[in-house]
Design an enzyme around this catalytic site. Structure first.
Site, PDB file in Angstrom:
ATOM      1  N   PHE A   1      10.911  -8.044 -14.884  1.00 44.58           N
ATOM      2  CA  PHE A   1      10.824  -9.436 -15.328  1.00 44.58           C
ATOM      3  C   PHE A   1      11.729 -10.299 -14.456  1.00 44.58           C
ATOM      4  CE2 PHE A   1       9.532  -6.786 -18.801  1.00 44.58           C
ATOM      5  CZ  PHE A   1       8.486  -7.482 -19.400  1.00 44.58           C
TER       6      PHE A   1
ATOM      7  N   VAL B   1      14.984  -6.375 -16.705  1.00 37.78           N
ATOM      8  CA  VAL B   1      15.156  -7.822 -16.572  1.00 37.78           C
ATOM      9  C   VAL B   1      16.169  -8.067 -15.459  1.00 37.78           C
ATOM     10  CG1 VAL B   1      15.911  -9.898 -17.787  1.00 37.78           C
ATOM     11  CG2 VAL B   1      14.739  -8.074 -19.048  1.00 37.78           C
ATOM     12  N   CYS B   2      15.815  -8.940 -14.500  1.00 37.66           N
ATOM     13  CA  CYS B   2      16.732  -9.222 -13.392  1.00 37.66           C
ATOM     14  C   CYS B   2      18.011  -9.885 -13.906  1.00 37.66           C
ATOM     15  CB  CYS B   2      16.070 -10.151 -12.375  1.00 37.66           C
ATOM     16  SG  CYS B   2      17.254 -10.853 -11.211  1.00 37.66           S
ATOM     17  N   ILE B   3      19.144  -9.339 -13.501  1.00 31.59           N
ATOM     18  CA  ILE B   3      20.424  -9.832 -14.046  1.00 31.59           C
ATOM     19  C   ILE B   3      20.729 -11.256 -13.598  1.00 31.59           C
ATOM     20  CG2 ILE B   3      21.781  -8.704 -12.200  1.00 31.59           C
ATOM     21  CD1 ILE B   3      23.931  -8.254 -14.445  1.00 31.59           C
TER      22      ILE B   3
ATOM     23  N   ALA C   1      18.432 -13.598 -15.373  1.00 29.05           N
ATOM     24  CA  ALA C   1      18.746 -13.574 -16.804  1.00 29.05           C
ATOM     25  C   ALA C   1      20.000 -14.398 -17.101  1.00 29.05           C
ATOM     26  CB  ALA C   1      18.927 -12.136 -17.281  1.00 29.05           C
TER      27      ALA C   1
END
Lengths: 132, 133
Positions: free
Chosen positions: A39, A77-79, A82
């Site tokens: 994501f 989920v990409c940090i 995010a």
């Protein structure tokens, strides 16, 4: 076949997440492997447990979480994306002093780096991008 | 299968108005550590990402345009820009910033190649992984 799936848009505004969900579900039902769902961009907003859509509408986050639980999906989920958009797990909430209970990542999702996207591209037979 | 794949990052949106260009660039920079065969494509409004002399002070967002010029240091040396997309927007190659890398003879050479739409399709067809932003 081994697929990697990329979701680049958030829930409800765009169809991308729904289509990616349907694709992932159909691929699994056909016996394919989903190596990872990644994501990115506003796609990270699919991972908040705090959405409360009207009862007669689909729940996009819940759809993903249930699919992940049933199929042991790796949903990342990409940090960086995010953090820009306020999607935090326990560790990140604590690290940035956001207070107890402010972690909002939904079940089945995990926060990690962009390297996970590149690695998915390397490992999968096909990488499929769902976006605007 | 070899561990090296051909990655193409397709940039289709103008910078600053949406986050796609910036976050695409972040993927390219992280991806460079994986030592894959990397190319970037700029088409549709994506050609605006390479326009020179971008100034973002008036809109309060970070100007990441200089980062494109550093791509050579990350071993990203192939930037394909679609000729028709430039023309449709009244742009020419002269409107684009200089992006260079060092060749084997330690000379700075341009990383930008202007290609027509048919050639762009061939470039895409030759990839293993196409990430579209």
């Amino acid at each position: 076949m081994k697929f990697a799936v990329v979701v680049n848009e958030g829930p409800y505004t765009h169809q991308a997440s729904d289509t990616a969900y349907q694709f992932t579900k159909a691929a699994l039902e056909k016996g394919h492997e989903i190596y990872r769902v990644f994501f990115y961009h506003d796609g990270v907003n699919n991972a908040t447990r705090l959405t409360v859509p009207p009862q007669d509408e689909r729940n996009v986050q819940k759809n993903w979480s249930e699919l992940a639980e049933k199929n042991a999906l790796d949903m990342v989920v990409c940090i960086a994306a995010a953090q820009r958009r306020g999607i935090l797990d326990e560790g990140e909430a604590k690290r940035h002093g956001k207070g107890e209970g402010s972690a909002n990542i939904a079940p089945g999702f995990r926060i990690s780096g962009l390297g996970q996207l590149i690695e998915a591209g390397i490992q999968a037979d096909r990488l499929v991008v769902f976006g605007d | 299968m070899s561990d090296t794949k051909r990655f193409l990052y397709v940039n289709r949106k103008a910078p600053h108005g949406t986050v796609y260009a910036l976050e695409s660039l972040e993927v390219v920079l992280i991806g460079a550590a994986f030592e894959q065969d990397v190319s970037l494509a700029f088409l549709d409004d994506g050609v605006f990402q390479l326009v020179k002399k971008q100034v973002t002070t008036g809109i309060g967002v970070k100007n990441f345009a200089p980062t494109y010029r550093a791509l050579g240091d990350y071993d990203v040396k192939k930037l394909y820009v679609e000729r028709e997309s430039l023309a449709e927007r009244g742009l020419t190659e002269d409107d684009l910033m200089e992006v260079t890398h060092e060749n084997d003879d330690e000379e700075d050479v341009s990383s930008i190649e202007i290609v027509d739409r048919a050639r762009m399709a061939q470039i895409m067809a030759a990839q293993d992984v196409v990430l579209s932003f």
